[in-house]
Design an enzyme around this catalytic site. Structure first.
Site, short mmCIF file in Angstrom:
data_model
loop_
_atom_site.label_atom_id
_atom_site.label_comp_id
_atom_site.label_asym_id
_atom_site.label_seq_id
_atom_site.Cartn_x
_atom_site.Cartn_y
_atom_site.Cartn_z
N CYS A 116 0.86 -1.33 0.16
CA CYS A 116 -0.09 -0.04 0.02
C CYS A 116 0.75 1.24 -0.14
CB CYS A 116 -0.83 -0.27 1.15
SG CYS A 116 -2.12 -1.50 1.36
N HIS A 253 -3.81 7.33 2.16
CA HIS A 253 -4.00 5.89 1.52
C HIS A 253 -5.51 5.83 2.40
CE1 HIS A 253 -4.17 2.02 0.79
NE2 HIS A 253 -3.80 1.48 1.89
N ASN A 283 -10.14 -0.25 -0.24
CA ASN A 283 -8.42 -0.26 -0.40
C ASN A 283 -8.19 -0.69 -1.56
OD1 ASN A 283 -6.01 -0.45 0.42
ND2 ASN A 283 -6.21 -1.22 2.26
O1 UT7 Z 1 -4.04 -1.24 3.59
C1 UT7 Z 1 -3.27 -1.90 4.34
C2 UT7 Z 1 -3.32 -1.55 5.76
N1 UT7 Z 1 -4.62 -2.06 6.32
C3 UT7 Z 1 -5.26 -1.49 7.28
O2 UT7 Z 1 -5.04 -0.20 7.56
C4 UT7 Z 1 -6.40 -2.07 7.81
C5 UT7 Z 1 -6.47 -1.98 9.36
N2 UT7 Z 1 -7.46 -2.56 10.02
C6 UT7 Z 1 -8.81 -2.05 9.97
O3 UT7 Z 1 -9.28 -1.41 9.22
C7 UT7 Z 1 -9.72 -2.80 11.06
O4 UT7 Z 1 -8.87 -3.41 11.99
C8 UT7 Z 1 -10.87 -3.95 10.25
C9 UT7 Z 1 -11.73 -3.08 9.64
C10 UT7 Z 1 -9.82 -4.71 9.58
C11 UT7 Z 1 -11.30 -4.48 11.58
O5 UT7 Z 1 -12.12 -3.60 12.38
P1 UT7 Z 1 -11.87 -3.73 14.10
O6 UT7 Z 1 -12.58 -2.71 14.69
O7 UT7 Z 1 -10.33 -3.65 14.12
O8 UT7 Z 1 -12.37 -4.93 14.37
P2 UT7 Z 1 -11.87 -6.29 14.89
O9 UT7 Z 1 -10.92 -6.86 13.86
O10 UT7 Z 1 -11.25 -6.10 16.42
O11 UT7 Z 1 -13.15 -7.27 15.26
C12 UT7 Z 1 -14.13 -6.94 15.97
C13 UT7 Z 1 -15.36 -7.97 15.58
C14 UT7 Z 1 -14.82 -9.46 15.59
O12 UT7 Z 1 -15.85 -10.29 16.34
P3 UT7 Z 1 -15.60 -10.61 17.75
O13 UT7 Z 1 -14.48 -11.30 17.92
O14 UT7 Z 1 -15.69 -9.37 18.60
O15 UT7 Z 1 -17.10 -11.55 18.10
C15 UT7 Z 1 -14.70 -10.04 14.18
O16 UT7 Z 1 -14.78 -11.21 14.16
O17 UT7 Z 1 -15.78 -7.89 14.30
C16 UT7 Z 1 -15.86 -9.09 13.46
N3 UT7 Z 1 -15.79 -8.90 12.37
C17 UT7 Z 1 -16.70 -8.77 11.29
N4 UT7 Z 1 -18.03 -8.64 11.53
C18 UT7 Z 1 -18.86 -8.38 10.66
C19 UT7 Z 1 -14.40 -8.77 11.62
N5 UT7 Z 1 -14.75 -8.62 10.32
C20 UT7 Z 1 -16.10 -8.51 10.15
C21 UT7 Z 1 -17.09 -8.35 9.07
N6 UT7 Z 1 -18.31 -8.20 9.18
N7 UT7 Z 1 -16.45 -8.17 7.70
#
Ligand code: UT7
Length: 326
Positions: A116, A253, A283
């Site tokens: 990225c 980005h 993204n």
């Molecule tokens: O370009 C390269 C750089 N990449 C990035 O900058 C990405 C950076 N990270 C992010 O944007 C965020 O961390 C994400 C969008 C990937 C995830 O958001 P988050 O608020 O950090 O969520 P999390 O990973 O802590 O997950 C929270 C909950 C989990 O469920 P439990 O364990 O709390 O029951 C996940 O399983 O959200 C769940 N979850 C989803 N639920 C519905 C994760 N993905 C999804 C989904 N739909 N697509």
């Protein structure tokens, strides 16, 4: 005051493939919802390339538009750098394929792999060529087909990415060596290979011989992004000799709306100055910054003379920032 050769962005172009994939489309086969994706990421849709398109096809369209905006012809291009993590082939470089498809004369053509952050890295390399007098008309392209690296059973990643390409033309201009000069004014590039496990693709020609799928510990990457991008932005501003609050447009980005807003807040940048395309593009990795630039130039927000701040972070981990006067 003495004259200095600067590298200036003289044209910008973007290209998105036709197919729109909405959050509801994804919710049909993976356990997610439009509400979750919008709330946690700001993404509403993404584009997906057609099965018969290669990443070089996206790059060529963006490059043609950037060249038209700069008023340059393919005959004048002497350097092509493609930032991509989804090349057509393991080799040759996608840049060489783009050179052939555009019909450019023999010049320099190679790819940059910084995921990225690739576009910011590539701009810095092009700056070396152009300001150093070794290129008079460079194409710097970010082009990606991230949908080809998705594990469509992993809801934590497959909802986040899209396909697209953006390109800029970089040419030499004479400046006075002041912050009023047009051109690329400052950079800060960073990498930390110890954080590989946070974001990587689990395949490659010299390991398992596979293309592989993208793997990410999203919340770890998120945490790293907000803190470290701010440091790189401050360093790039210092390199340029400007204050961050003098910037006209912040073009981050486009990974997650919450990251963009968090970084802008930490840096004291007014929300109205932030160019965001993550809702429509998702993204697109190395393509996201030049694509966002192309949108804001086309709609008249970015004008000649404006001070722009670019930043990115991605696999490696790599990250970086650039300050330029358009
Ligand atoms: O370009 C390269 C750089 N990449 C990035 O900058 C990405 C950076 N990270 C992010 O944007 C965020 O961390 C994400 C969008 C990937 C995830 O958001 P988050 O608020 O950090 O969520 P999390 O990973 O802590 O997950 C929270 C909950 C989990 O469920 P439990 O364990 O709390 O029951 C996940 O399983 O959200 C769940 N979850 C989803 N639920 C519905 C994760 N993905 C999804 C989904 N739909 N697509």
């Amino acid at each position: 005051m003495s004259s200095v050769r600067r590298s200036a962005v003289t044209g910008v172009g973007g290209y998105l493939p036709d197919e729109i994939v909405t959050n509801d489309d994804l919710a049909k086969f993976v356990d997610t919802s439009d509400e979750w994706i919008r709330e946690r990421t700001g993404i509403q849709m993404r584009r997906r390339a057609a099965p018969d398109q290669a990443v070089s096809d996206l790059a060529v369209e963006a490059a043609r538009r950037a060249l038209a905006a700069a008023g340059r012809s393919v005959d004048e291009v002497d350097l092509i750098i493609v930032a991509t993590t989804t090349p057509d082939l393991t080799f040759p470089a996608t840049a060489a394929i783009v050179q052939r498809k555009l019909g450019c004369p023999v010049g320099v053509a190679f790819d940059i792999q910084a995921v990225c952050s690739g576009f910011v890295y590539a701009l810095s390399v092009a700056d070396g060529f152009v300001a150093g007098g070794r290129s008079r008309c460079a194409l710097v392209i970010g082009a990606e087909m991230m949908t080809r690296l998705m594990d469509w059973t992993d809801r934590g990643t497959c909802v986040l990415f899209g396909d697209g390409a953006g390109a800029v033309v970089v040419e030499p201009v004479e400046g006075q060596g002041t912050t009023a000069d047009r051109g690329l004014l400052g950079f800060a590039l960073r990498a930390d290979g110890t954080k590989q496990d946070l974001l990587y693709v689990d395949g490659g020609p010299s390991t398992n011989g596979q293309v592989g799928k993208l793997r990410m510990q999203g919340n770890q990457v998120f945490r790293h992004a907000v803190v470290n991008i701010s440091e790189a932005v401050t360093a790039a501003a210092a390199d340029a000799g400007i204050e961050v609050d003098k910037v006209d447009w912040f073009i981050p980005h486009q990974a997650n709306l919450r990251i963009l807003e968090g970084v802008a807040k930490r840096l004291g940048i007014d929300e109205a100055k932030v160019v965001t395309t993550v809702a429509e593009h998702a993204n697109t990795s190395a393509a996201s910054i030049p694509l966002a630039m192309s949108v804001a130039v086309a709609d008249g927000r970015i004008k000649p003379g404006d001070l722009l701040l670019l930043e990115a972070m991605g696999g490696g981990l790599t990250w970086g920032a650039c300050v330029l006067r358009f």
